[in-house]
Design an enzyme around this catalytic site. Sequence first.
Site, mmCIF file in Angstrom:
data_model
loop_
_atom_site.group_PDB
_atom_site.id
_atom_site.type_symbol
_atom_site.label_atom_id
_atom_site.label_comp_id
_atom_site.label_asym_id
_atom_site.label_seq_id
_atom_site.Cartn_x
_atom_site.Cartn_y
_atom_site.Cartn_z
ATOM 1 C CG ASP A 123 -6.240 -2.703 -4.491
ATOM 2 O OD1 ASP A 123 -7.009 -1.761 -4.231
ATOM 3 O OD2 ASP A 123 -5.073 -2.776 -4.049
ATOM 4 C CB SER A 170 -0.941 -0.044 1.213
ATOM 5 O OG SER A 170 -1.900 0.974 1.138
ATOM 6 C CG HIS A 218 -5.627 -1.568 -0.697
ATOM 7 N ND1 HIS A 218 -4.585 -1.510 -1.606
ATOM 8 C CD2 HIS A 218 -5.201 -0.878 0.385
ATOM 9 C CE1 HIS A 218 -3.590 -0.802 -1.087
ATOM 10 N NE2 HIS A 218 -3.942 -0.416 0.110
#
Lengths: 539, 539
Positions: free
Chosen positions: B483, B248, B520
């Site tokens: 995601d 991330s 995600h």
Amino acid sequence: MKPPQHIAASLRRHASAALSHPPAGRVSGTSCRNGTYAATTAFSTTPTPTPTTRRHIHTHPVRRNGGASNPAMAFPCLDALETRSATLKDKVRSDSSGPEPSYTAGATQTFHTDEPFLLDWGGVLPQFDIAYETWGTLNAAKSNAILLHTGLSASSHAHSTPENPQHGWWERFIGPGLSLDTDKYHVICTNVIGGCYGSTGPSSVDPADGQLYATRFPILTMDDMVRAQFRLLDGLGIQKLYASVGSSMGGMQSLAAGVLFPDRVGRIVSISGCARSHPYSIAMRHTQRQVLMMDPNWNRGFYYGGVPPHAGMKLAREIATVTYRSGPEWEQRFARRRADASKPPALCPDFLIETYLDHAGEKFCLTYDPNSLLYVSKAMDLFDLGLENQRAAAARRAEHQRSLRDGVVAAATDMSCSLTLPDQPYEEQDGAAVSEEEYLENAADVARAEAQAQTSYRPPQDLIAGLAALRDHPALIMGVASDILFPAWQQREIAESLRLAGNRNVAHYELSEEQSLFGHDTFLLDVQNVGGALKNFLQ
Amino acid sequence: MKPPQHIAASLRRHASAALSHPPAGRVSGTSCRNGTYAATTAFSTTPTPTPTTRRHIHTHPVRRNGGASNPAMAFPCLDALETRSATLKDKVRSDSSGPEPSYTAGATQTFHTDEPFLLDWGGVLPQFDIAYETWGTLNAAKSNAILLHTGLSASSHAHSTPENPQHGWWERFIGPGLSLDTDKYHVICTNVIGGCYGSTGPSSVDPADGQLYATRFPILTMDDMVRAQFRLLDGLGIQKLYASVGSSMGGMQSLAAGVLFPDRVGRIVSISGCARSHPYSIAMRHTQRQVLMMDPNWNRGFYYGGVPPHAGMKLAREIATVTYRSGPEWEQRFARRRADASKPPALCPDFLIETYLDHAGEKFCLTYDPNSLLYVSKAMDLFDLGLENQRAAAARRAEHQRSLRDGVVAAATDMSCSLTLPDQPYEEQDGAAVSEEEYLENAADVARAEAQAQTSYRPPQDLIAGLAALRDHPALIMGVASDILFPAWQQREIAESLRLAGNRNVAHYELSEEQSLFGHDTFLLDVQNVGGALKNFLQ
């Protein structure tokens, strides 16, 4: 402006050292040695309750002989909101026209009825209005009417009229020879009840006490909106629609109209809609409602006559706008460009995508009633054409009517109490309770099973049964691959359910990313693909 | 409870009529005739300034002999926020520990330096701390260190330590024989500057005046965070990392570390990250910042010692949570289940997905500093490893250092002024200005061109050039098809740019929807796929 002397000196000393590094930063491991690697703190362990910053502040005497290390930030976006609040406050004070808001976008026709209207979740409207507009001529047999359903915030003004020459939201789709051909059809577009464009909604007066409904307006459903529309059709003497047509929320209503009144609808067109709201779209609408309700000016719905929650509305619209387009479209349209690249970044909007969202919120925030947004948005969440939900709604309807015949509205009243959050809000209800951890441990298996299910996707039997009333209706179902709010699988689900229910007359189109990157908004823009398919289907 | 007499009578009359319809609503066109189809309003045209409701209220005398038609709604979700505000206010009053917040999650080690730190956008930190944690043993050659970068709100507590036995956010990925094998490697995880877990950030004291920085903290970039981390490495005497690893936001930093310090990084692992933020993710973070800044308790950042903007933080986290998972996962996990199906719907949360988001916001809203969220989130938006951006940043850095050497920080000060919104906020900057309408008319063409471009997607030359510093670094790039925040095309873009820059040692994995529906968040959950690939790559 000069920094405080002692800092300037300190900065000079270190800046010289820093300059010995190449600017691009290929710093060797032996540089920066003049930074004090404080022996007292190195590899020390900080106990939980004491923030490390505080300890340092005690070991480093506070320097009070100058200003801060950096200037405070400006917040022009907040200044703008505060200015608007002040302006609106002044306007409220000086305005003698009274507290009633006027969100109505222009001239409409109005249907009024004094026959009370029972809502599906137990509320009642003792009387109601429907504001609507029409284009084309109703034939003598009254057999050429098309009911056009709107999206959440759209008004009945789908096309310009002699009384209101402003362009409508489907201006290029309606007219002689166009998708909704006014040489052939009589097109009717209504403002939904619960809205704020002239049909009865939270900003209307409750005849029972002469006060505006505000959040005393009852919970509303798509079915309620559609049932109210059919009261209008009754009034107009239209027994059967040539077609029921809608996009987005209108695509929900278009299906609901056929399911509720199968004998009164000829054809169904549902574009970028769904047969049941899915959790992602509920989540996005949830955040919009929450941000609006968090605005102190919302005042639990009783803001009429005062400053409306314009800041909450603006932001709710910004969130909604995120769901209306697609990432790839923005990538191409805005990329990473900043509104003014000559200025340094700010916490207020500065990327072009941010100023675009800001502008979308600005345009909207005073043009739609905040309470209408809450009620209509909630009605979308509650939408589910599955048989079980339909049966439950029908049972409630019958129960309320019985109660009312007996002169008791206790049931209705009790039903309007709002839910209190449970103590364990996110616990699963069905099946054995599992902890978050257990859940995650099974994650991979679950994902594989789901993916497998998707490959051979079959809509739930409950939905197939729920759409059985439409088995004989020619239906056009359209979706757009780049839509994130009503994703394409939801239109596939409608089409597949209809087919499995026995309908042999289902046309299903899915616009690829090659055909449209405009996501959910495609239905507003794409005259060629959306308009073309619509025109062909209606002929 | 009984309705007002006159309404009850009216309802009874109409309810009897209504009951003659089948409950499921197959109403014929001749029914509902007893509803007054008011001749005075039928087909009338409403002039713009007069809402129809008002006219009706004058023709129907207001009924004042009873309550409203429906009860007012309850808002338990707002009650809860108000209760928390009151509790926090009491706590602030009675708490003698002073105004300094303590968001620190547990024991850490701390690095401190008095060497001033110049930030890329012109701010300065006269001194700073980095709080960090480590696992495994640094070897004698100091050649086995892995720097693990965190996501936005994660702390350095990636794994339990003797000092802090709580499970960390990558507990199952770090340890003897695991993905980050502590038998082999010395894993270091830092808290980013700008955060609130012990490293210097907005809730730290500005040594220049002894006050907390609040929004006098300067604008921050990913590069700033990474450069601060390398100061720590200098302090630890670590010349070169075995690997830079992150997911991330950490996946951004991992790349940035290699680009800024190519000689000091051996291998790069970037999971669910990107090489430049794209507009959709900027938009989602924008809405989070705006909702937070709109909370009156935020007070332009100066809330320390008072009630923090917990409501804004809660809602910001809810919006973020929407982007962390995927629609299909929620479809399967929550579907359309309501938190308590026995109760009627409410405007406050009632679907399970809503109570899940509510709970996610609740858990977070007092555990992270709101100002840190603003600064770190903005730093993510500003992230762009394209060559042009790198060169501009390097030029600014050099310029600031020159200014400081000369004892003048005017440039830095001016740079900190915030952007004022332009009058036409969403106008395109590059190329000929086009109106929204012109833009839409070209929409189909544009979409086709873009789609064609995607088919033969080649990353921009600027990005390929920007990643050239990594041409000799073995790199593992991972993405997840489900995601929506860092979509899989962004990791493909990284991998492809590296390859086109000449890197022959790029491993790129993309987890399909069959492998993970967790969007995600997959990097936090998937020990098998994510952890497995990581372990193989590091060996």
